[in-house]
Motif scaffolding. Structure first.
Motif, PDB file in Angstrom:
ATOM      1  N   VAL A 141     -68.468 -68.153  10.354  1.00 54.71           N
ATOM      2  CA  VAL A 141     -67.188 -67.470  10.290  1.00 54.71           C
ATOM      3  C   VAL A 141     -66.210 -68.311   9.476  1.00 54.71           C
ATOM      4  N   LEU A 142     -65.370 -67.621   8.721  1.00 55.05           N
ATOM      5  CA  LEU A 142     -64.268 -68.257   8.017  1.00 55.05           C
ATOM      6  C   LEU A 142     -62.987 -67.661   8.572  1.00 55.05           C
ATOM      7  N   LEU A 143     -61.976 -68.481   8.740  1.00 52.98           N
ATOM      8  CA  LEU A 143     -60.700 -68.014   9.253  1.00 52.98           C
ATOM      9  C   LEU A 143     -59.822 -67.618   8.077  1.00 52.98           C
ATOM     10  N   GLN A 144     -59.272 -66.407   8.131  1.00 56.06           N
ATOM     11  CA  GLN A 144     -58.460 -65.916   7.019  1.00 56.06           C
ATOM     12  C   GLN A 144     -57.029 -66.415   7.148  1.00 56.06           C
ATOM     13  N   VAL A 145     -56.531 -66.990   6.060  1.00 57.78           N
ATOM     14  CA  VAL A 145     -55.176 -67.542   6.020  1.00 57.78           C
ATOM     15  C   VAL A 145     -54.338 -66.710   5.046  1.00 57.78           C
ATOM     16  N   ASN A 146     -53.155 -66.312   5.486  1.00 54.81           N
ATOM     17  CA  ASN A 146     -52.248 -65.545   4.631  1.00 54.81           C
ATOM     18  C   ASN A 146     -51.389 -66.524   3.839  1.00 54.81           C
ATOM     19  N   THR A 147     -51.922 -66.969   2.713  1.00 48.28           N
ATOM     20  CA  THR A 147     -51.248 -68.005   1.927  1.00 48.28           C
ATOM     21  C   THR A 147     -50.041 -67.481   1.155  1.00 48.28           C
ATOM     22  N   SER A 148     -49.983 -66.169   0.936  1.00 52.13           N
ATOM     23  CA  SER A 148     -48.887 -65.607   0.149  1.00 52.13           C
ATOM     24  C   SER A 148     -47.704 -65.181   1.003  1.00 52.13           C
ATOM     25  N   PRO A 157     -50.842 -67.944   9.511  1.00 52.22           N
ATOM     26  CA  PRO A 157     -50.017 -68.740   8.593  1.00 52.22           C
ATOM     27  C   PRO A 157     -50.706 -70.046   8.187  1.00 52.22           C
ATOM     28  N   PRO A 158     -50.419 -70.531   6.975  1.00 52.50           N
ATOM     29  CA  PRO A 158     -50.994 -71.802   6.513  1.00 52.50           C
ATOM     30  C   PRO A 158     -50.315 -72.993   7.183  1.00 52.50           C
ATOM     31  N   LEU A 159     -50.899 -74.168   7.016  1.00 49.88           N
ATOM     32  CA  LEU A 159     -50.347 -75.402   7.590  1.00 49.88           C
ATOM     33  C   LEU A 159     -49.607 -76.172   6.504  1.00 49.88           C
ATOM     34  N   THR A 160     -48.717 -75.462   5.813  1.00 44.83           N
ATOM     35  CA  THR A 160     -47.963 -76.063   4.719  1.00 44.83           C
ATOM     36  C   THR A 160     -46.517 -75.617   4.812  1.00 44.83           C
ATOM     37  N   THR A 161     -45.680 -76.230   3.998  1.00 41.75           N
ATOM     38  CA  THR A 161     -44.280 -75.838   3.935  1.00 41.75           C
ATOM     39  C   THR A 161     -43.807 -75.895   2.488  1.00 41.75           C
ATOM     40  N   ALA A 211     -51.772 -67.451 -13.662  1.00 45.71           N
ATOM     41  CA  ALA A 211     -52.687 -68.596 -13.598  1.00 45.71           C
ATOM     42  C   ALA A 211     -52.745 -69.393 -14.900  1.00 45.71           C
ATOM     43  N   ALA A 212     -52.528 -68.718 -16.035  1.00 48.45           N
ATOM     44  CA  ALA A 212     -52.612 -69.416 -17.318  1.00 48.45           C
ATOM     45  C   ALA A 212     -51.388 -70.296 -17.561  1.00 48.45           C
ATOM     46  N   GLU A 213     -50.306 -70.007 -16.840  1.00 45.24           N
ATOM     47  CA  GLU A 213     -49.049 -70.728 -17.067  1.00 45.24           C
ATOM     48  C   GLU A 213     -48.805 -71.856 -16.068  1.00 45.24           C
ATOM     49  N   LYS A 214     -49.314 -71.697 -14.841  1.00 49.99           N
ATOM     50  CA  LYS A 214     -49.060 -72.707 -13.821  1.00 49.99           C
ATOM     51  C   LYS A 214     -50.154 -72.663 -12.754  1.00 49.99           C
ATOM     52  N   PRO A 215     -50.298 -73.749 -11.974  1.00 51.95           N
ATOM     53  CA  PRO A 215     -51.298 -73.744 -10.904  1.00 51.95           C
ATOM     54  C   PRO A 215     -50.997 -72.659  -9.871  1.00 51.95           C
ATOM     55  N   ASN A 216     -52.041 -72.083  -9.322  1.00 52.26           N
ATOM     56  CA  ASN A 216     -51.897 -71.026  -8.325  1.00 52.26           C
ATOM     57  C   ASN A 216     -51.475 -71.657  -6.994  1.00 52.26           C
ATOM     58  N   GLU A 217     -50.257 -71.340  -6.551  1.00 54.81           N
ATOM     59  CA  GLU A 217     -49.733 -71.955  -5.323  1.00 54.81           C
ATOM     60  C   GLU A 217     -50.489 -71.506  -4.074  1.00 54.81           C
ATOM     61  N   ASP A 218     -51.008 -70.287  -4.087  1.00 56.68           N
ATOM     62  CA  ASP A 218     -51.765 -69.816  -2.921  1.00 56.68           C
ATOM     63  C   ASP A 218     -53.058 -70.605  -2.758  1.00 56.68           C
ATOM     64  N   PHE A 219     -53.712 -70.922  -3.871  1.00 53.77           N
ATOM     65  CA  PHE A 219     -54.920 -71.741  -3.804  1.00 53.77           C
ATOM     66  C   PHE A 219     -54.571 -73.154  -3.337  1.00 53.77           C
ATOM     67  N   ALA A 220     -53.492 -73.720  -3.864  1.00 53.80           N
ATOM     68  CA  ALA A 220     -53.053 -75.050  -3.451  1.00 53.80           C
ATOM     69  C   ALA A 220     -52.707 -75.072  -1.964  1.00 53.80           C
ATOM     70  N   ARG A 221     -52.140 -73.958  -1.489  1.00 52.20           N
ATOM     71  CA  ARG A 221     -51.764 -73.850  -0.076  1.00 52.20           C
ATOM     72  C   ARG A 221     -53.009 -73.867   0.815  1.00 52.20           C
ATOM     73  N   LEU A 222     -54.080 -73.204   0.371  1.00 51.86           N
ATOM     74  CA  LEU A 222     -55.300 -73.180   1.182  1.00 51.86           C
ATOM     75  C   LEU A 222     -55.983 -74.545   1.177  1.00 51.86           C
ATOM     76  N   VAL A 223     -56.001 -75.212   0.031  1.00 55.77           N
ATOM     77  CA  VAL A 223     -56.589 -76.557  -0.051  1.00 55.77           C
ATOM     78  C   VAL A 223     -55.858 -77.503   0.888  1.00 55.77           C
ATOM     79  N   ALA A 224     -54.519 -77.471   0.861  1.00 57.15           N
ATOM     80  CA  ALA A 224     -53.724 -78.347   1.728  1.00 57.15           C
ATOM     81  C   ALA A 224     -53.922 -77.996   3.198  1.00 57.15           C
ATOM     82  N   THR A 225     -54.001 -76.698   3.488  1.00 57.96           N
ATOM     83  CA  THR A 225     -54.220 -76.249   4.868  1.00 57.96           C
ATOM     84  C   THR A 225     -55.564 -76.744   5.391  1.00 57.96           C
ATOM     85  N   ARG A 226     -56.581 -76.656   4.550  1.00 53.89           N
ATOM     86  CA  ARG A 226     -57.916 -77.153   4.948  1.00 53.89           C
ATOM     87  C   ARG A 226     -57.848 -78.638   5.309  1.00 53.89           C
TER      88      ARG A 226
END
Length: 292
Positions: A141-148, A157-161, A211-226
């Motif tokens: 199982v994977l837990l779904q995180v609402n990063t947006s 919710p993610p574990l970020t601010t 994505a071509a202009e800047k890093p995807n914050e939602d992806f960064a949010r999931l990495v940090a949450t993990r």
């Protein structure tokens, strides 16, 4: 599992359609390989899940013949129907909204490999209860995180601010009490027929388009949450070396779809979910219902 004779024979795709799928699948595989090489933290080969929503079993079988084994479905009945028709060594991933009352039906699919959309203790408990006692391995199982933070998206919710996202301190009281940490601890401690494999997200479309202009914050949010969740689990008495969650001491990340999987892989995704890029555009839900 070894391949078994399908319960219902599948009408095979035409030679033209099979060739079209082979070409698309080959291209996506090459793009996955190229993009994953750009990730500095790549721990292993990423998993490509071919999302076959609204597509016939014949299309799945054509991709299967090209060596594809991981397939994703969004709707329970569609998954049940296809699983009965197709080889038993397919690894099915359920990626649709998980309702507790559907747990028993999903649990009856012998080659269900993962459910990527768990968001509550109630759903995890229902799954654990519904799985047969003789199932040879736990269900991932994977837990779904609402990063947006969008109301239209499921997930805890993610574990970020903030923005760009900053991880919460792993020893902060709000982390121990966070919904994500509570669900994760429950799966590990109370659901022996489940295996906490990782986290999943569906990011905002706006982030994908930029994505071509800047890093995807939602992806960064999931990495940090993990990273925060792993530290919180270790603090709660579930250290990685015990092997009770994740793979090789880390939680896997499932992020990235047809429009943004390359950016997701560069950001460290372990699993990407690609549908349109492989199978082509899909009919609308209303059109599918009308056809039946």
């Amino acid at each position: 599992m070894s391949a078994a004779v399908p319960t219902v024979p599948v009408v095979r795709a035409t030679a033209e359609r099979a060739a079209e799928l082979k070409e698309s699948l080959t291209e996506i595989r090459q793009r996955v390989e190229t993009a994953s090489a750009k990730s500095p933290s790549r721990a292993g080969k990423p998993v490509l899940v071919a999302v076959s929503k609204y597509k016939p079993a014949a299309d799945v079988l054509a991709c299967y013949d090209e060596g594809q084994r991981d397939f994703g479905e969004n709707y329970v009945q569609e998954l049940v129907d296809k699983a009965a028709q197709l080889p038993q060594d397919i690894r099915w991933h359920f990626i649709g909204t998980l309702q507790s009352n559907k747990a028993k039906i999903l649990a009856s699919i012998p080659n269900l490999y993962a459910i990527q959309t768990v968001t509550s203790i109630k759903a995890a408990t229902a799954l654990n209860k519904a799985l047969p006692a003789d199932r040879p391995v736990p269900l991932n199982v994977l837990l779904q995180v609402n990063t947006s933070g969008e109301d239209s998206k499921s997930g805890v919710p993610p574990l970020t601010t903030g923005s760009p996202p900053a991880p919460l301190p792993a020893d902060a009281p709000e982390v121990a009490e966070a919904e994500l940490v509570q669900v994760a601890r429950h799966v590990i401690a109370e659901c022996p027929r489940l295996r906490l494999q990782g986290l999943m997200t569906i990011g905002a479309l706006a982030e994908s388009l930029a994505a071509a202009e800047k890093p995807n914050e939602d992806f960064a949010r999931l990495v940090a949450t993990r990273d925060v969740l792993q530290a919180a689990l270790a603090k709660a008495g579930f250290p990685p070396e015990e092997g009770r969650w994740g793979e090789d001491g880390r939680l896997l990340l499932s992020m990235g779809m047809s429009s943004d999987f390359e950016a997701a892989l560069a950001a460290g995704s372990d699993i990407v979910r690609v549908g349109t890029g492989i199978f082509g555009s899909r009919p609308k839900k209303e059109e599918v219902k009308a056809a039946h």
